[in-house]
Design an enzyme around this catalytic site. Sequence first.
Site, PDB file in Angstrom:
ATOM      1  CG  ASP A 164      -1.772  -1.228   1.324  1.00  0.00           C
ATOM      2  OD1 ASP A 164      -2.305  -1.664   0.301  1.00  0.00           O
ATOM      3  OD2 ASP A 164      -1.865  -1.780   2.441  1.00  0.00           O
ATOM      4  CG  HIS A 217      -1.841  -1.930  -7.554  1.00  0.00           C
ATOM      5  ND1 HIS A 217      -0.790  -1.740  -6.703  1.00  0.00           N
ATOM      6  CD2 HIS A 217      -1.610  -3.079  -8.187  1.00  0.00           C
ATOM      7  CE1 HIS A 217       0.040  -2.758  -6.823  1.00  0.00           C
ATOM      8  NE2 HIS A 217      -0.439  -3.589  -7.717  1.00  0.00           N
TER       9      HIS A 217
END
Length: 425
Positions: free
Chosen positions: A12, A40
Amino acid sequence: MVRAIVGANWGDEGKGKITDMLGEVSDIIVRFQGGSNAGHTIINKYGKFALHLLPSGVFYNHTTSIIGNGVALNIPYLLKEIQGIVERGVPAPKILVSDRAQIMMPYHVLFDQYEEERLGKASFGSTKSGIAPFYSDKYAKIGFQVSELFDTELLREKADRVCDMKNIMLEHMYHKPLLDKEELYQTLLSYRDMIAPYVCDTGVFLHEAIKAGRNILLEGQLGALKDPDFGIYPMVTSSSTLAAYGAIGAGIPPYEIKDIIAVVKAYSSAVGAGEFVSEIFGEEADELRRRGGDGGEYGATTGRPRRMGWFDAVATRYGCRMQGATEVALTVLDVLGYLDELPVCVGYEIDGTVTKEFPVTAKLKKAKPVYEVLPGWKSEIRGIKSYAELPENCRKYIEFIEKEIEVPVTLVSNGPGREEIIRRG
Ligand code: GDP
């Protein structure tokens, strides 16, 4: 030229945005590990997208997206994801799937859930996408390779054999409904029909592309600290998250990877269980979580609130080293503009001794963060286009991090959008 974009932290970090941005100057973008277990987030002219299996380059007309042999290929999921972006106005992307990729089976997802259930409190915090059972089967040599879908005789025999094995576990270990051989075989046939238009010897395709001097981007998922060998084992993922694995998971020579961009987040966040030395709690963590990322730090796959912490220079330097980073993209810096002071973890105190080296998990459990506190810049940095225009304390923060992690910070991301990036030097 082959370039890899990988995470130096726990995932992340904003790899999606950096890949999307660099996709503009790339011909081919390759996913080389993992599956649909991490997301994503990409924001572009078509809107905001959370991609899980597709490479982040699918929004450009000129790029070819490759699902490499190292990926856990969930076929219905892939098709759903393609359909999902096309429905929102994105031109149909050019996608190739390696004939050596292995297939995520419905029972992998079930086994993942059953095992988490069985473990209860001691669970690994899996996203329950079937990743661990999938990679276990791959290395136990009972996985299904895409190429095998096209040999019906072998397929039926193997489906029967695998079914027998899985049913022993289902019956005696998990006490769950058994698999049906015919149904499993039919599922595989339906997968064959779905994936056939995309299947390719991507190894040859990439070999030719390298020879022709094409720009190739390898897109990593998660981060160095989730790598099964070098991460916080066992609270890791089941495929290597390192750029080195890009060569294997894409099927190219390791020496072709010339540039490794480690994406580093300007503070720490992590999903799931596991050691996290610079973690913060309470109101301090809630505020950073609320302000973090783009609309808060919540998992792209599970929606779970992410665990928050201050920047960890020990973990990040190690993450960059294991990635073999040649440059760093520092992301989500804009989020920190509200803070009076920014603690940076510069050492771990373990049994009374301070170390700067990231240790194995047993020692990590005992580590206490040693902080150096930097002054905040107390202003909004979104919209700033050049490094020199950043507030002095913000530049000091970047340069402090750069010195600690020992890799040049060449890109600074000051907002979630594709254009919100400052190139340095
Ligand atoms: P990935 O898995 O590494 O691609 O990261 P994610 O996409 O899951 O998480 C990154 C989050 O931060 C996403 O919501 C992005 O839109 C957002 N993001 C990326 N870069 C920046 C940035 O520089 N500033 C802000 N505010 N958000 C960013």
